[in-house]
Design a protein around this motif. Sequence first.
Motif, PDB file in Angstrom:
ATOM      1  N   SER A 122     -33.027  95.276  -1.106  1.00 54.05           N
ATOM      2  CA  SER A 122     -32.367  95.823  -2.296  1.00 54.05           C
ATOM      3  C   SER A 122     -33.070  95.244  -3.516  1.00 54.05           C
ATOM      4  O   SER A 122     -32.619  94.264  -4.109  1.00 54.05           O
ATOM      5  CB  SER A 122     -30.876  95.458  -2.295  1.00 54.05           C
ATOM      6  N   LEU A 123     -34.172  95.844  -3.848  1.00 54.61           N
ATOM      7  CA  LEU A 123     -35.046  95.309  -4.891  1.00 54.61           C
ATOM      8  C   LEU A 123     -35.434  96.413  -5.861  1.00 54.61           C
ATOM      9  O   LEU A 123     -35.547  97.576  -5.470  1.00 54.61           O
ATOM     10  CB  LEU A 123     -36.328  94.725  -4.279  1.00 54.61           C
ATOM     11  N   SER A 124     -35.648  96.022  -7.082  1.00 52.46           N
ATOM     12  CA  SER A 124     -36.123  96.983  -8.081  1.00 52.46           C
ATOM     13  C   SER A 124     -37.550  96.652  -8.507  1.00 52.46           C
ATOM     14  O   SER A 124     -37.987  97.034  -9.586  1.00 52.46           O
ATOM     15  CB  SER A 124     -35.193  96.977  -9.293  1.00 52.46           C
ATOM     16  N   THR A 125     -38.237  95.962  -7.657  1.00 50.85           N
ATOM     17  CA  THR A 125     -39.618  95.584  -7.944  1.00 50.85           C
ATOM     18  C   THR A 125     -40.591  96.633  -7.401  1.00 50.85           C
ATOM     19  O   THR A 125     -40.271  97.351  -6.448  1.00 50.85           O
ATOM     20  CB  THR A 125     -39.952  94.237  -7.296  1.00 50.85           C
ATOM     21  N   ALA A 126     -41.763  96.675  -7.995  1.00 45.87           N
ATOM     22  CA  ALA A 126     -42.771  97.619  -7.524  1.00 45.87           C
ATOM     23  C   ALA A 126     -43.216  97.283  -6.107  1.00 45.87           C
ATOM     24  O   ALA A 126     -43.583  98.175  -5.342  1.00 45.87           O
ATOM     25  CB  ALA A 126     -43.964  97.622  -8.471  1.00 45.87           C
ATOM     26  N   GLU A 127     -43.183  96.009  -5.780  1.00 45.18           N
ATOM     27  CA  GLU A 127     -43.563  95.582  -4.439  1.00 45.18           C
ATOM     28  C   GLU A 127     -42.341  95.284  -3.598  1.00 45.18           C
ATOM     29  O   GLU A 127     -41.390  94.637  -4.064  1.00 45.18           O
ATOM     30  CB  GLU A 127     -44.411  94.308  -4.501  1.00 45.18           C
ATOM     31  N   ARG A 128     -42.398  95.741  -2.376  1.00 40.80           N
ATOM     32  CA  ARG A 128     -41.341  95.403  -1.416  1.00 40.80           C
ATOM     33  C   ARG A 128     -42.030  95.055  -0.100  1.00 40.80           C
ATOM     34  O   ARG A 128     -42.902  95.786   0.355  1.00 40.80           O
ATOM     35  CB  ARG A 128     -40.377  96.573  -1.219  1.00 40.80           C
ATOM     36  N   LEU A 129     -41.618  93.952   0.476  1.00 39.02           N
ATOM     37  CA  LEU A 129     -42.223  93.506   1.724  1.00 39.02           C
ATOM     38  C   LEU A 129     -41.147  93.456   2.801  1.00 39.02           C
ATOM     39  O   LEU A 129     -40.279  92.583   2.791  1.00 39.02           O
ATOM     40  CB  LEU A 129     -42.864  92.125   1.554  1.00 39.02           C
ATOM     41  N   PHE A 130     -41.213  94.413   3.709  1.00 37.11           N
ATOM     42  CA  PHE A 130     -40.298  94.432   4.861  1.00 37.11           C
ATOM     43  C   PHE A 130     -40.924  93.541   5.933  1.00 37.11           C
ATOM     44  O   PHE A 130     -41.949  93.892   6.526  1.00 37.11           O
ATOM     45  CB  PHE A 130     -40.140  95.860   5.381  1.00 37.11           C
ATOM     46  N   PHE A 131     -40.297  92.412   6.164  1.00 32.02           N
ATOM     47  CA  PHE A 131     -40.903  91.409   7.038  1.00 32.02           C
ATOM     48  C   PHE A 131     -39.864  90.897   8.024  1.00 32.02           C
ATOM     49  O   PHE A 131     -38.725  90.619   7.660  1.00 32.02           O
ATOM     50  CB  PHE A 131     -41.441  90.242   6.194  1.00 32.02           C
ATOM     51  N   ASN A 132     -40.276  90.775   9.262  1.00 30.06           N
ATOM     52  CA  ASN A 132     -39.404  90.197  10.279  1.00 30.06           C
ATOM     53  C   ASN A 132     -40.280  89.529  11.330  1.00 30.06           C
ATOM     54  O   ASN A 132     -41.086  90.198  11.986  1.00 30.06           O
ATOM     55  CB  ASN A 132     -38.526  91.288  10.916  1.00 30.06           C
ATOM     56  N   ASP A 133     -40.136  88.226  11.459  1.00 31.22           N
ATOM     57  CA  ASP A 133     -40.933  87.518  12.469  1.00 31.22           C
ATOM     58  C   ASP A 133     -40.071  87.066  13.638  1.00 31.22           C
ATOM     59  O   ASP A 133     -40.443  86.149  14.364  1.00 31.22           O
ATOM     60  CB  ASP A 133     -41.671  86.330  11.854  1.00 31.22           C
TER      61      ASP A 133
END
Lengths: 173, 170
Positions: A122-133
């Motif tokens: 839930s971000l309003s940034t130009a970059e979004r990093l979907f990350f799951n390790d």
Amino acid sequence: MKRVANRRYTKTPLPNSVPVSGADGLLADSFITGGSGSSGYSIPVMASNHNPNDSTTYYIGGNPAAPSTTAALHRIYFGHNTGRITLANVYTQAVTTAGSNEAWSAYIRVNNTTDYLIATLSLSTAERLFFNDALNISLVYGDYFQIKLVTPAWAINPAGVGYGGYVFVEGAG
Amino acid sequence: MKRVANRRHTTTAKANSIPVTLADGTLDTSFFGATGTLGYSLNVTSLTTSPLDSETRYLGSLPRVPSTTAALDKVYIPSDGTIEIAQIFCSCSGASTNEAWSFYVRLNDTTDYLIATVSNASQDKVFTNLAMALDVVAGDYFQIKHVTPAWVTNPGGVAISGHVYITETS
């Protein structure tokens, strides 16, 4: 990636060499996670720029094409007998409009049947990093996967969104 | 990702295992990273472009034309490690003249590390560095930066792809 099977052993031992073999002179099975002799490898995922719509499901794979609303179009086939996806990293970058911060989810979808959540952002940034390790998705030869993205009803839609990233496979044998 | 060094030796050798040790039973540790890990690669790519003279462009893992704006197309690194190798291949549908063209790994939009400078008039240009030795930590990001020369004849239809090879340290 340096594969065990391809290397030749003509050098003298280095000072920091370590004993790794059993009495049979074979590399201990524990030094590798699969028969390929690798600790794992990454598989790239990508998609070219698009303007995502509200409340829509998109799919991307390894093709440099825009995300599709048609499932099972951009497939990535698994090429080993067995293995596990343990990590996913899907980076999005919106070059035109960042978009508002409603919840946007990314999944790994296996065989166009089962979804595994990577992350919800839930971000309003130009970059979004979907990350799951912390993934543990078992695959066998012939399986395929895609990255599935479920968009929210944005107040402000992001625009010019491109995708790049990778999943990491371990235990391939 | 799991570190090789942390694995337990509880299984017997597989049928498809191969002899890998030296006469004294030790393994050349150049096999692995500094802590005894095998590595992995992260890919980079771009859409086809026609590069201009004397400009700097950046690319990452997104299928886009390389951008003149830094820090747009980032590749995030998932764990501590060392970038050991960088390899970039440029396939040009139209060959250029042989002025010097340089590619770099740019880390965290701060520091550039030269991969190679190539001066040839071939349609294929390969930028390889097998000795990057660039330490990274989880959360770092990199891009591939390239700086074009003032070509007499510019290359046309340039597609860029490649990878960096990383060994883990944690």
